[in-house]
Design an enzyme around this catalytic site. Sequence first.
Site, PDB file in Angstrom:
ATOM      1  N   ARG A  86      12.152  -1.861  10.137  1.00 47.89           N
ATOM      2  CA  ARG A  86      11.147  -0.911  11.275  1.00 47.89           C
ATOM      3  C   ARG A  86      10.768  -2.162  11.954  1.00 47.89           C
ATOM      4  O   ARG A  86      11.135  -3.069  11.911  1.00 47.89           O
ATOM      5  CB  ARG A  86       9.029  -0.760  10.650  1.00 47.89           C
ATOM      6  CG  ARG A  86       9.059   0.307   9.453  1.00 47.89           C
ATOM      7  CD  ARG A  86       7.953   0.764   8.940  1.00 47.89           C
ATOM      8  NE  ARG A  86       7.667   0.454   9.582  1.00 47.89           N
ATOM      9  CZ  ARG A  86       5.838   0.050   8.975  1.00 47.89           C
ATOM     10  NH1 ARG A  86       5.145   0.926   7.790  1.00 47.89           N
ATOM     11  NH2 ARG A  86       4.927  -0.827   9.222  1.00 47.89           N
ATOM     12  N   ARG A 136      12.043  -5.665   4.276  1.00 49.00           N
ATOM     13  CA  ARG A 136      11.150  -3.367   3.854  1.00 49.00           C
ATOM     14  C   ARG A 136      12.319  -3.233   4.532  1.00 49.00           C
ATOM     15  O   ARG A 136      13.095  -3.443   5.739  1.00 49.00           O
ATOM     16  CB  ARG A 136      10.577  -3.556   4.220  1.00 49.00           C
ATOM     17  CG  ARG A 136       9.474  -1.954   4.105  1.00 49.00           C
ATOM     18  CD  ARG A 136       8.039  -1.444   4.290  1.00 49.00           C
ATOM     19  NE  ARG A 136       7.886  -2.023   5.279  1.00 49.00           N
ATOM     20  CZ  ARG A 136       6.575  -1.797   5.778  1.00 49.00           C
ATOM     21  NH1 ARG A 136       6.016  -1.694   4.045  1.00 49.00           N
ATOM     22  NH2 ARG A 136       5.871  -2.332   6.793  1.00 49.00           N
ATOM     23  N   LYS A 189       1.010  -1.320   0.074  1.00 47.77           N
ATOM     24  CA  LYS A 189       0.069   0.032   0.088  1.00 47.77           C
ATOM     25  C   LYS A 189       0.628   1.677  -0.137  1.00 47.77           C
ATOM     26  O   LYS A 189       0.796   1.948  -0.564  1.00 47.77           O
ATOM     27  CB  LYS A 189      -0.943  -0.211   1.575  1.00 47.77           C
ATOM     28  CG  LYS A 189      -2.147  -1.136   1.251  1.00 47.77           C
ATOM     29  CD  LYS A 189      -3.318  -0.963   2.335  1.00 47.77           C
ATOM     30  CE  LYS A 189      -2.493  -0.844   3.444  1.00 47.77           C
ATOM     31  NZ  LYS A 189      -2.046  -2.454   4.156  1.00 47.77           N
ATOM     32  N   ARG A 227       0.175  -8.513  13.149  1.00 51.79           N
ATOM     33  CA  ARG A 227      -0.378  -7.955  12.636  1.00 51.79           C
ATOM     34  C   ARG A 227      -0.594  -7.619  11.638  1.00 51.79           C
ATOM     35  O   ARG A 227      -2.122  -7.416  11.410  1.00 51.79           O
ATOM     36  CB  ARG A 227       0.857  -6.850  12.055  1.00 51.79           C
ATOM     37  CG  ARG A 227       1.501  -5.727  12.523  1.00 51.79           C
ATOM     38  CD  ARG A 227       3.314  -5.137  12.075  1.00 51.79           C
ATOM     39  NE  ARG A 227       2.513  -3.980  10.726  1.00 51.79           N
ATOM     40  CZ  ARG A 227       3.616  -3.983   9.869  1.00 51.79           C
ATOM     41  NH1 ARG A 227       4.784  -4.601   9.790  1.00 51.79           N
ATOM     42  NH2 ARG A 227       3.371  -3.618   8.926  1.00 51.79           N
ATOM     43  N   ARG A 237      -9.056   1.903   9.473  1.00 51.95           N
ATOM     44  CA  ARG A 237      -8.245  -0.354   9.952  1.00 51.95           C
ATOM     45  C   ARG A 237      -9.596  -0.760  10.367  1.00 51.95           C
ATOM     46  O   ARG A 237      -9.727  -1.657  10.920  1.00 51.95           O
ATOM     47  CB  ARG A 237      -7.682   0.263  10.520  1.00 51.95           C
ATOM     48  CG  ARG A 237      -6.126   0.039   9.882  1.00 51.95           C
ATOM     49  CD  ARG A 237      -4.778   0.182  10.764  1.00 51.95           C
ATOM     50  NE  ARG A 237      -4.168  -0.627  10.009  1.00 51.95           N
ATOM     51  CZ  ARG A 237      -2.579   0.014   9.242  1.00 51.95           C
ATOM     52  NH1 ARG A 237      -3.044   1.115   9.078  1.00 51.95           N
ATOM     53  NH2 ARG A 237      -1.878  -1.293   9.468  1.00 51.95           N
TER      54      ARG A 237
HETATM   55  P1  AMP Z   1       0.814   1.034   9.259  1.00 51.12           P
HETATM   56  O1  AMP Z   1       2.837   1.178   8.605  1.00 51.12           O
HETATM   57  O2  AMP Z   1       0.053   1.132   8.427  1.00 51.12           O
HETATM   58  O3  AMP Z   1       1.599  -0.063   8.892  1.00 51.12           O
HETATM   59  O4  AMP Z   1       1.049   1.071  10.498  1.00 51.12           O
HETATM   60  C1  AMP Z   1       1.763   0.952  11.251  1.00 51.12           C
HETATM   61  C2  AMP Z   1       0.750   0.601  13.155  1.00 51.12           C
HETATM   62  O5  AMP Z   1       0.518   1.987  13.467  1.00 51.12           O
HETATM   63  C3  AMP Z   1       0.002  -0.084  13.044  1.00 51.12           C
HETATM   64  O6  AMP Z   1       0.290  -1.211  12.807  1.00 51.12           O
HETATM   65  C4  AMP Z   1      -1.280   0.299  14.008  1.00 51.12           C
HETATM   66  O7  AMP Z   1       0.557   0.543  15.134  1.00 51.12           O
HETATM   67  C5  AMP Z   1      -0.727   2.123  13.555  1.00 51.12           C
HETATM   68  N1  AMP Z   1      -2.054   2.790  12.850  1.00 51.12           N
HETATM   69  C6  AMP Z   1      -1.958   2.640  11.422  1.00 51.12           C
HETATM   70  N2  AMP Z   1      -2.654   3.021  11.316  1.00 51.12           N
HETATM   71  C7  AMP Z   1      -3.983   2.935  11.506  1.00 51.12           C
HETATM   72  C8  AMP Z   1      -5.651   3.125  12.032  1.00 51.12           C
HETATM   73  N3  AMP Z   1      -5.955   3.344  10.620  1.00 51.12           N
HETATM   74  N4  AMP Z   1      -5.964   2.536  13.376  1.00 51.12           N
HETATM   75  C9  AMP Z   1      -4.969   2.552  14.281  1.00 51.12           C
HETATM   76  N5  AMP Z   1      -3.375   1.678  14.259  1.00 51.12           N
HETATM   77  C10 AMP Z   1      -2.944   2.334  13.156  1.00 51.12           C
END
Ligand code: AMP
Length: 214
Positions: free
Chosen positions: A160, A127, A13, A171, A88
Amino acid sequence: MHVILLGPPGAGKGTQAVSIAEKAGIPHISTGDMFRTALKHGTPLGLEAKKYMDAGELVPDDVVVAMVRERIQKPDCAKGFLLDGFPRTIVQAEKLDEMLVQAGLTIDRVLNLECSAATVLKRLTGRRVCKACGAIFHVTNMPSKQAGVCDACNGVLYQRDDDKEDTILNRLEVYNRQTAGLIDHYRRRALLTDINADVPREETLAQMMVLIRA
Ligand code: AMP
């Protein structure tokens, strides 16, 4: 144009969103990036989010919704936006609807990136992200010219914390439990298109651009 990208972590994404947003001339809004930036600056929001991010859990809905509400009111969102990583949960989706209705706007498209667990694991463990500018690389699929150094800004590339195998598996479980339900939510409203993200990223991008330009 108001677009939402759905898909499990590792579906690509973030990488795709950067290209689409640039081609479509709309801002890319990644809630994960917003939390990482807040953390880098040591803000209370970043420190609060870190507890959940490190465990691969979701940050509470009210925190994320407040952050997105503020972001989408910024002037650069006047022509639309591309949401990556939000909503989410169903609660987040409902709150987003409320925000858009209040502004007289609607969601135009939801693109659902479909990807196998094997591909997700390979993509996420390989990554690497630039500490300075957030650009994304992959040790084999999209390596930087010089190992560990960002092509765009010469920043340091890092893995990360939540891209380690144990956290990735959590996740994915969180995605299946809390986020996959959004697919039906948007399919019922005839907004959703499935995209094959198990193919090289240029092919995935091409599938999406056809829909964005339609
Ligand atoms: P991502 O970079 O989108 O994989 O997000 C990394 C982390 O940020 C996720 O595993 C969550 O802990 C938090 N996070 C990001 N977006 C959301 C969301 N919309 N709702 C809740 N937690 C989020």
